[in-house]
Design a protein around this motif. Structure first.
Motif, PDB file in Angstrom:
ATOM      1  N   ASN A   1       0.817  -1.217   0.000  1.00 47.91           N
ATOM      2  CA  ASN A   1       0.000   0.000   0.000  1.00 47.91           C
ATOM      3  C   ASN A   1       0.850   1.266   0.000  1.00 47.91           C
ATOM      4  OD1 ASN A   1      -2.987  -0.694   0.252  1.00 47.91           O
ATOM      5  ND2 ASN A   1      -2.085  -1.992   1.817  1.00 47.91           N
ATOM      6  N   LEU A   2       1.770   1.351   0.966  1.00 41.39           N
ATOM      7  CA  LEU A   2       2.601   2.552   1.088  1.00 41.39           C
ATOM      8  C   LEU A   2       3.571   2.668  -0.090  1.00 41.39           C
ATOM      9  CD1 LEU A   2       3.415   5.049   2.732  1.00 41.39           C
ATOM     10  CD2 LEU A   2       5.044   3.600   3.976  1.00 41.39           C
ATOM     11  N   VAL A   3       4.194   1.559  -0.457  1.00 33.56           N
ATOM     12  CA  VAL A   3       5.170   1.566  -1.558  1.00 33.56           C
ATOM     13  C   VAL A   3       4.514   2.051  -2.849  1.00 33.56           C
ATOM     14  CG1 VAL A   3       6.614   0.085  -3.021  1.00 33.56           C
ATOM     15  CG2 VAL A   3       6.638  -0.212  -0.538  1.00 33.56           C
ATOM     16  N   ALA A   4       3.338   1.492  -3.172  1.00 33.60           N
ATOM     17  CA  ALA A   4       2.641   1.878  -4.405  1.00 33.60           C
ATOM     18  C   ALA A   4       2.193   3.334  -4.346  1.00 33.60           C
ATOM     19  CB  ALA A   4       1.440   0.959  -4.634  1.00 33.60           C
ATOM     20  N   ALA A   5       1.710   3.782  -3.188  1.00 30.91           N
ATOM     21  CA  ALA A   5       1.245   5.174  -3.045  1.00 30.91           C
ATOM     22  C   ALA A   5       2.392   6.150  -3.314  1.00 30.91           C
ATOM     23  CB  ALA A   5       0.672   5.400  -1.652  1.00 30.91           C
ATOM     24  N   ILE A   6       3.571   5.853  -2.783  1.00 32.44           N
ATOM     25  CA  ILE A   6       4.727   6.736  -2.975  1.00 32.44           C
ATOM     26  C   ILE A   6       5.158   6.740  -4.439  1.00 32.44           C
ATOM     27  CG2 ILE A   6       7.192   6.984  -2.436  1.00 32.44           C
ATOM     28  CD1 ILE A   6       6.346   6.040   0.468  1.00 32.44           C
ATOM     29  N   SER A   7       5.226   5.565  -5.048  1.00 37.64           N
ATOM     30  CA  SER A   7       5.621   5.492  -6.458  1.00 37.64           C
ATOM     31  C   SER A   7       4.582   6.166  -7.357  1.00 37.64           C
ATOM     32  CB  SER A   7       5.838   4.032  -6.870  1.00 37.64           C
ATOM     33  OG  SER A   7       7.007   3.508  -6.248  1.00 37.64           O
ATOM     34  N   ASN A   8       3.305   6.017  -7.032  1.00 41.24           N
ATOM     35  CA  ASN A   8       2.247   6.648  -7.838  1.00 41.24           C
ATOM     36  C   ASN A   8       2.288   8.171  -7.790  1.00 41.24           C
ATOM     37  OD1 ASN A   8       1.083   4.346  -8.932  1.00 41.24           O
ATOM     38  ND2 ASN A   8      -0.311   4.047  -7.211  1.00 41.24           N
ATOM     39  N   GLU A   9       2.821   8.713  -6.689  1.00 44.57           N
ATOM     40  CA  GLU A   9       2.861  10.177  -6.537  1.00 44.57           C
ATOM     41  C   GLU A   9       4.197  10.780  -6.969  1.00 44.57           C
ATOM     42  OE1 GLU A   9       0.381  11.959  -6.121  1.00 44.57           O
ATOM     43  OE2 GLU A   9      -1.112  10.561  -5.351  1.00 44.57           O
TER      44      GLU A   9
ATOM     45  N   VAL B   1       3.534   8.339   8.948  1.00 44.23           N
ATOM     46  CA  VAL B   1       2.229   8.932   9.265  1.00 44.23           C
ATOM     47  C   VAL B   1       1.399   9.234   8.012  1.00 44.23           C
ATOM     48  CG1 VAL B   1       2.991   9.887  11.466  1.00 44.23           C
ATOM     49  CG2 VAL B   1       3.196  11.265   9.395  1.00 44.23           C
ATOM     50  N   ALA B   2       1.790   8.673   6.879  1.00 42.40           N
ATOM     51  CA  ALA B   2       0.978   8.835   5.667  1.00 42.40           C
ATOM     52  C   ALA B   2      -0.356   8.130   5.850  1.00 42.40           C
ATOM     53  CB  ALA B   2       1.716   8.253   4.468  1.00 42.40           C
ATOM     54  N   GLU B   3      -1.411   8.711   5.308  1.00 36.55           N
ATOM     55  CA  GLU B   3      -2.737   8.070   5.371  1.00 36.55           C
ATOM     56  C   GLU B   3      -2.690   6.679   4.748  1.00 36.55           C
ATOM     57  OE1 GLU B   3      -5.621  10.632   3.556  1.00 36.55           O
ATOM     58  OE2 GLU B   3      -5.561  12.083   5.215  1.00 36.55           O
ATOM     59  N   GLU B   4      -1.875   6.518   3.710  1.00 37.41           N
ATOM     60  CA  GLU B   4      -1.819   5.239   2.987  1.00 37.41           C
ATOM     61  C   GLU B   4      -1.013   4.177   3.727  1.00 37.41           C
ATOM     62  OE1 GLU B   4      -2.080   8.558  -0.127  1.00 37.41           O
ATOM     63  OE2 GLU B   4      -1.092   8.246   1.811  1.00 37.41           O
ATOM     64  N   CYS B   5      -0.315   4.563   4.795  1.00 35.29           N
ATOM     65  CA  CYS B   5       0.478   3.612   5.573  1.00 35.29           C
ATOM     66  C   CYS B   5      -0.445   2.776   6.458  1.00 35.29           C
ATOM     67  CB  CYS B   5       1.496   4.364   6.435  1.00 35.29           C
ATOM     68  SG  CYS B   5       2.396   3.317   7.589  1.00 35.29           S
TER      69      CYS B   5
ATOM     70  N   GLN C   1      -1.197  12.730   7.150  1.00 43.48           N
ATOM     71  CA  GLN C   1      -1.591  13.363   5.890  1.00 43.48           C
ATOM     72  C   GLN C   1      -1.304  12.418   4.719  1.00 43.48           C
ATOM     73  OE1 GLN C   1       2.377  16.069   6.540  1.00 43.48           O
ATOM     74  NE2 GLN C   1       0.878  16.973   5.206  1.00 43.48           N
ATOM     75  N   PRO C   2      -1.901  12.668   3.559  1.00 43.13           N
ATOM     76  CA  PRO C   2      -1.670  11.786   2.400  1.00 43.13           C
ATOM     77  C   PRO C   2      -0.226  11.879   1.903  1.00 43.13           C
ATOM     78  CG  PRO C   2      -3.554  13.268   2.009  1.00 43.13           C
ATOM     79  CD  PRO C   2      -2.859  13.750   3.243  1.00 43.13           C
ATOM     80  N   VAL C   3       0.228  10.816   1.254  1.00 43.37           N
ATOM     81  CA  VAL C   3       1.569  10.781   0.666  1.00 43.37           C
ATOM     82  C   VAL C   3       1.787  11.994  -0.240  1.00 43.37           C
ATOM     83  CG1 VAL C   3       2.934   9.585  -1.113  1.00 43.37           C
ATOM     84  CG2 VAL C   3       2.025   8.299   0.821  1.00 43.37           C
ATOM     85  N   ARG C   4       0.783  12.332  -1.042  1.00 40.80           N
ATOM     86  CA  ARG C   4       0.937  13.452  -1.981  1.00 40.80           C
ATOM     87  C   ARG C   4       1.298  14.741  -1.238  1.00 40.80           C
ATOM     88  NH1 ARG C   4      -3.212  15.008  -6.739  1.00 40.80           N
ATOM     89  NH2 ARG C   4      -1.774  13.716  -7.897  1.00 40.80           N
ATOM     90  N   GLU C   5       0.641  15.000  -0.106  1.00 38.48           N
ATOM     91  CA  GLU C   5       0.925  16.224   0.665  1.00 38.48           C
ATOM     92  C   GLU C   5       2.345  16.215   1.220  1.00 38.48           C
ATOM     93  OE1 GLU C   5      -1.766  17.330   3.770  1.00 38.48           O
ATOM     94  OE2 GLU C   5      -3.504  17.335   2.428  1.00 38.48           O
ATOM     95  N   ILE C   6       2.775  15.043   1.697  1.00 42.14           N
ATOM     96  CA  ILE C   6       4.135  14.937   2.250  1.00 42.14           C
ATOM     97  C   ILE C   6       5.161  15.232   1.153  1.00 42.14           C
ATOM     98  CG2 ILE C   6       5.843  13.379   3.312  1.00 42.14           C
ATOM     99  CD1 ILE C   6       3.412  11.872   4.577  1.00 42.14           C
ATOM    100  N   LEU C   7       4.974  14.624  -0.015  1.00 38.62           N
ATOM    101  CA  LEU C   7       5.896  14.853  -1.125  1.00 38.62           C
ATOM    102  C   LEU C   7       5.841  16.302  -1.618  1.00 38.62           C
ATOM    103  CD1 LEU C   7       5.484  11.528  -3.150  1.00 38.62           C
ATOM    104  CD2 LEU C   7       7.582  12.345  -2.074  1.00 38.62           C
ATOM    105  N   ASP C   8       4.626  16.852  -1.725  1.00 35.08           N
ATOM    106  CA  ASP C   8       4.489  18.253  -2.163  1.00 35.08           C
ATOM    107  C   ASP C   8       5.227  19.198  -1.227  1.00 35.08           C
ATOM    108  OD1 ASP C   8       3.025  17.624  -4.379  1.00 35.08           O
ATOM    109  OD2 ASP C   8       1.085  18.310  -3.606  1.00 35.08           O
ATOM    110  N   ASP C   9       5.126  18.926   0.069  1.00 38.92           N
ATOM    111  CA  ASP C   9       5.779  19.752   1.078  1.00 38.92           C
ATOM    112  C   ASP C   9       7.306  19.694   0.910  1.00 38.92           C
ATOM    113  OD1 ASP C   9       6.107  21.272   3.459  1.00 38.92           O
ATOM    114  OD2 ASP C   9       6.417  19.422   4.601  1.00 38.92           O
ATOM    115  N   LEU C  10       7.827  18.477   0.740  1.00 38.47           N
ATOM    116  CA  LEU C  10       9.277  18.302   0.572  1.00 38.47           C
ATOM    117  C   LEU C  10       9.771  18.960  -0.716  1.00 38.47           C
ATOM    118  CD1 LEU C  10       9.497  14.534   1.630  1.00 38.47           C
ATOM    119  CD2 LEU C  10      10.366  16.476   2.948  1.00 38.47           C
TER     120      LEU C  10
END
Length: 341
Positions: free
Chosen positions: A38-46, A209-213, A317-326
């Motif tokens: 779940n987490l791996v795919a969410a990160i790769s998808n974003e 703490v990603a929602e997808e985790c 927060q969602p993976v997308r938000e974490i990545l957007d922030d970084l």
């Protein structure tokens, strides 16, 4: 934040994104029980690069997780194997059979034979290098990229800080991409490492703490509440029972580990137990304690493995938000370095 809005980052981490085949050169470190499909795919998808944690999985379960991840993302991801895991040899066979394009070796120094097996199958191999001399040797053996991880990281850690490793490696290793890990929690620090020559970075703690985790809500809440100084390494009581330090948020589990270490140390000193057996028991403690915390939500006696970058974990927060922030922080910082801010 779409790629066309980024002016500086695409060039700053081009070597990393070219190597990984991703939009962002941000990898998620492999965390046992946490880094699953779940987490791996969410990160790769974003746009990031997820890494599946092989850990101590039975080989057939690892194969299933790889298939599940492939069912959830068409983007690149990696598989992390621990060289000291009981099923490591079978894990290597699984990633070769499944043609996983990116394989990570963590744990002890990998053998030339295992490196050759992965490379011979046409897979890209990424290894962790704690010292420069080992990095040079791994590069000679054909390793495609390196990760340097400072002791600010969570879980099993080495003795040297990320800032020192970064200077030592990034100024001396040019043959392969080098990714920096340990204590990274903001885009601003990512920009600094990129400016030193890093191909990209690896984070773990912020993605917990990603929602997808799938980690237990209580596990995530412990991260949200914790400060940097709460994530402390364990100590070795006596050199007659060598133990690799583990960084985790202090709780009753820390005391449980210390009691176990003291008990095993006495048995080793009294000749009642071989040192190797005691070391295995200490590792078994972490495997069980981590599962209790992540899966069952036992945040008192389970292990809350976390890096000091837990200071930057403010909310779920969602993976997308974490990545957007970084990404936004890194881009803004690079713009300032270029005299635009």
């Amino acid at each position: 934040m779409e790629l066309m809005q980024l002016k500086h980052l695409p060039w700053a981490w081009k070597r990393g994104t070219d190597f990984l085949g991703t939009r962002y050169a941000i990898m998620c470190g492999a965390m046992t029980w946490v880094s699953e499909s779940n987490l791996v795919a969410a990160i790769s998808n974003e746009g990031g690069f997820g890494v599946l944690a092989g850990g101590n999985m039975p080989p057939e379960i690892l194969a299933e997780e790889i298939a599940k991840t492939r069912g959830k993302t068409r983007n690149p991801f990696g598989v992390n194997l621990i060289t000291v895991a009981p099923a490591f040899k079978e894990h290597v066979e699984v990633v070769i059979r499944e043609k996983c394009p990116y394989v990570f070796f963590a744990g002890s120094i990998p053998s030339g034979r295992d490196i050759a097996a992965v490379k011979g199958a046409g897979l890209k191999l990424i290894c962790f290098a704690p010292v420069l001399s080992l990095a040079k040797r791994l590069i000679k053996q054909g390793v495609d990229a390196l990760v340097i991880e400072g002791n600010e990281a969570g879980g099993h850690i080495g003795p040297v800080s990320t800032s020192v490793l970064a200077q030592e490696f990034l100024l001396n290793v040019t043959e392969v991409p080098v990714f920096v890990a340990g204590g990274i929690g903001t885009g601003e620090i990512i920009a600094q490492y990129l400016s030193l020559g890093a191909a990209g970075v690896q984070l773990g703690t912020r993605f917990v703490v990603a929602e997808e985790c799938i980690a237990h809500p209580r596990f995530k809440e412990a991260f949200v509440r914790a400060a940097a100084r709460d994530a402390m390494p364990t100590t070795q009581f006596d050199p007659s029972l060598p133990t690799i330090p583990v960084r985790a948020i202090l709780n009753e589990g820390t005391k449980d580990f210390n009691r176990l270490q003291f008990d095993l140390l006495n048995k080793v000193k009294a000749g009642e137990m071989p040192r190797e057996e005691a070391q295995v028991k200490l590792e078994e403690f972490w495997v069980g304690a981590l599962r209790r915390a992540v899966v069952e939500g036992d945040v008192e006696h389970g292990s809350l493995m976390a890096g000091q970058s837990v200071a930057f974990v403010k909310r779920i927060q969602p993976v997308r938000e974490i990545l957007d922030d970084l990404v936004a922080g890194a881009e803004a910082s690079l713009a300032r370095m270029a005299g635009e801010g």
